[in-house]
Design an enzyme around this catalytic site. Structure first.
Site, short mmCIF file in Angstrom:
data_model
loop_
_atom_site.label_atom_id
_atom_site.label_comp_id
_atom_site.label_asym_id
_atom_site.label_seq_id
_atom_site.Cartn_x
_atom_site.Cartn_y
_atom_site.Cartn_z
N LYS A 111 -4.86 -0.93 2.39
CA LYS A 111 -4.99 -1.86 1.27
C LYS A 111 -5.31 -3.26 1.79
CE LYS A 111 -4.19 -1.36 -2.66
NZ LYS A 111 -5.08 -1.04 -3.82
N TYR A 121 -0.91 3.22 4.00
CA TYR A 121 -1.28 2.68 2.70
C TYR A 121 -1.41 1.16 2.78
CZ TYR A 121 -0.84 1.16 -2.16
OH TYR A 121 -1.04 0.55 -3.38
#
Length: 394
Positions: free
Chosen positions: A157, A153
């Protein structure tokens, strides 16, 4: 930002996206919300929601994103949609990359093709944090190389934010202008009705799993109430839409939070005690909890492989241990100077009242014997690991 113009909010069906939709609608903006599904909790639905145009679509679908942007013709886009922030979803690498990287690419390409004026990207502290101590960090804190992120993640990102920032100044189709972009790096988001972190934390409190603390008691982290997330996004969009301010704000990233670094466990004390439970007294070294999280992730991956897709909700992941047990906080001087961001005075009181109305007034641990056994086993495991590091006498 002219309230007569239409804005598109990706992830508009989630907690943050819905709150942003509602606030902008109240202020007279024409709002289109794009998401794969929409919040169904009646307590979160407001009267103004009937004025929000809701479109079910997946941002990983290139043609569908183009179709939606082409049909609603937004003046600007709030790119809030993401996947894999916490829990079991953090370990689904394929879906994380599809949503966070490919989805962002689809949004940016649609902006260029359909003359969208600006994009505000919802980012995270994690783009520069992976377990290292950061005290009063600022915009000079560098991005981490991809291999230094311990979770997909954060890695994706980081990649997506850099794509958004690099797109600032890109020419729009037909030479009609240039795209303006910026990024908001949010601390841990909370608020009444938050759907990712808080329900999981409350379930741990109810099940007796919130029975110990970890890390240095002086460890400080940050949180941000959803009202401040919405405020930051609105201010960023207004700045990008301004023909003078966008020259300063375009291509920039901003840290935003409630502005009050706090120990993670102390932050949640009002929730634990407000629901009638005892604040934990036992403190465990963060390194042991990190190792346990590593084992939990390994077991999760094994179960996923054996079952062909099914797996359990991990108690903790390594990234979550870092985010809650390692000091990292940032100053917001840049957001205050460029955007005029001054956080609203918010705390956990509203969340406590939210759950008091929805949960039994007194702790009810019936039918949780297996969780108690699991809890004991975890504690025994921690003790065994601890003793394995102590040399045997003689």
């Amino acid at each position: 930002m002219d309230s007569s113009r239409r804005v598109l909010i990706t992830g508009g069906g989630g907690f943050v996206g819905l709150k942003l939709c509602q606030e902008l609608t109240r202020r007279g903006y024409k709002v289109t919300a794009l998401d794969v599904k929409f919040v169904s909790d009646a307590a979160l639905v407001k009267e103004e929601d009937k004025n929000i145009d809701k479109v079910e679509a997946d941002i990983t679908d290139t043609s569908r994103v183009n179709e939606v942007v082409s049909s609603c013709k937004p003046h600007g886009i709030f790119h809030v949609a993401s996947y894999g922030m916490s829990g079991r979803e953090m370990l689904n690498k394929a879906q994380i990359e599809a949503v966070n990287v490919q989805g962002t690419s689809n949004v940016l390409n649609a902006c260029r093709e359909h003359n969208v004026r600006w994009v505000v990207y919802t980012s995270t502290y994690n783009v520069v944090f992976a377990g290292q101590v950061i005290e009063n960090g600022d915009d000079t804190t560098p991005y981490l190389p991809p291999d230094q992120h311990i979770d997909h993640y954060s890695r994706t990102k980081c990649m997506a934010e850099q794509m958004v920032i690099a797109a600032n100044g890109d020419e729009l189709q037909g030479g009609s202008g240039h795209l303006r972009t910026c990024s908001l790096r949010c601390a841990g988001i909370y608020g009444e009705g938050e759907t990712r972190h808080l329900p999981r934390i409350v379930s741990y409190i109810q099940q007796g799993l919130f029975c110990f603390k970890y890390g240095d008691p002086n460890c400080l982290v940050e949180f941000i109430h959803v009202d401040n997330v919405v405020l930051g996004h609105r201010l960023a969009a207004m700045a990008l839409d301004d023909d003078q301010k966008h020259k300063t704000v375009g291509g920039q990233s901003y840290f935003i939070s409630d502005g009050t670094p706090v120990n993670n466990f102390e932050f949640f004390r009002p929730l634990i005690e407000g629901l009638g439970y005892t604040y934990p007294k036992i403190r465990i070294p963060v390194g042991l909890v990190y190792f346990a999280a590593f084992l939990i992730e390994w077991i999760h991956s094994l179960v996923y492989l054996v079952t062909g897709g099914y797996s359990f909700q991990p108690l903790l992941t390594r990234a979550e241990v870092n985010k809650t047990g390692v000091t990292h906080y940032f100053n917001m001087d840049k957001a205050q100077r460029h955007l005029g961001y001054q956080p609203l005075n918010r705390n956990l009181d509203g969340v406590v009242e939210w759950y008091k109305k929805r949960l039994p007034r007194q702790p009810n641990n019936k039918n949780n014997s297996w969780l108690l056994i699991l809890n004991i086993l975890l504690m025994v495991t921690f003790v065994a690991i601890l003793f394995s590091f102590i040399p045997m006498a003689g």
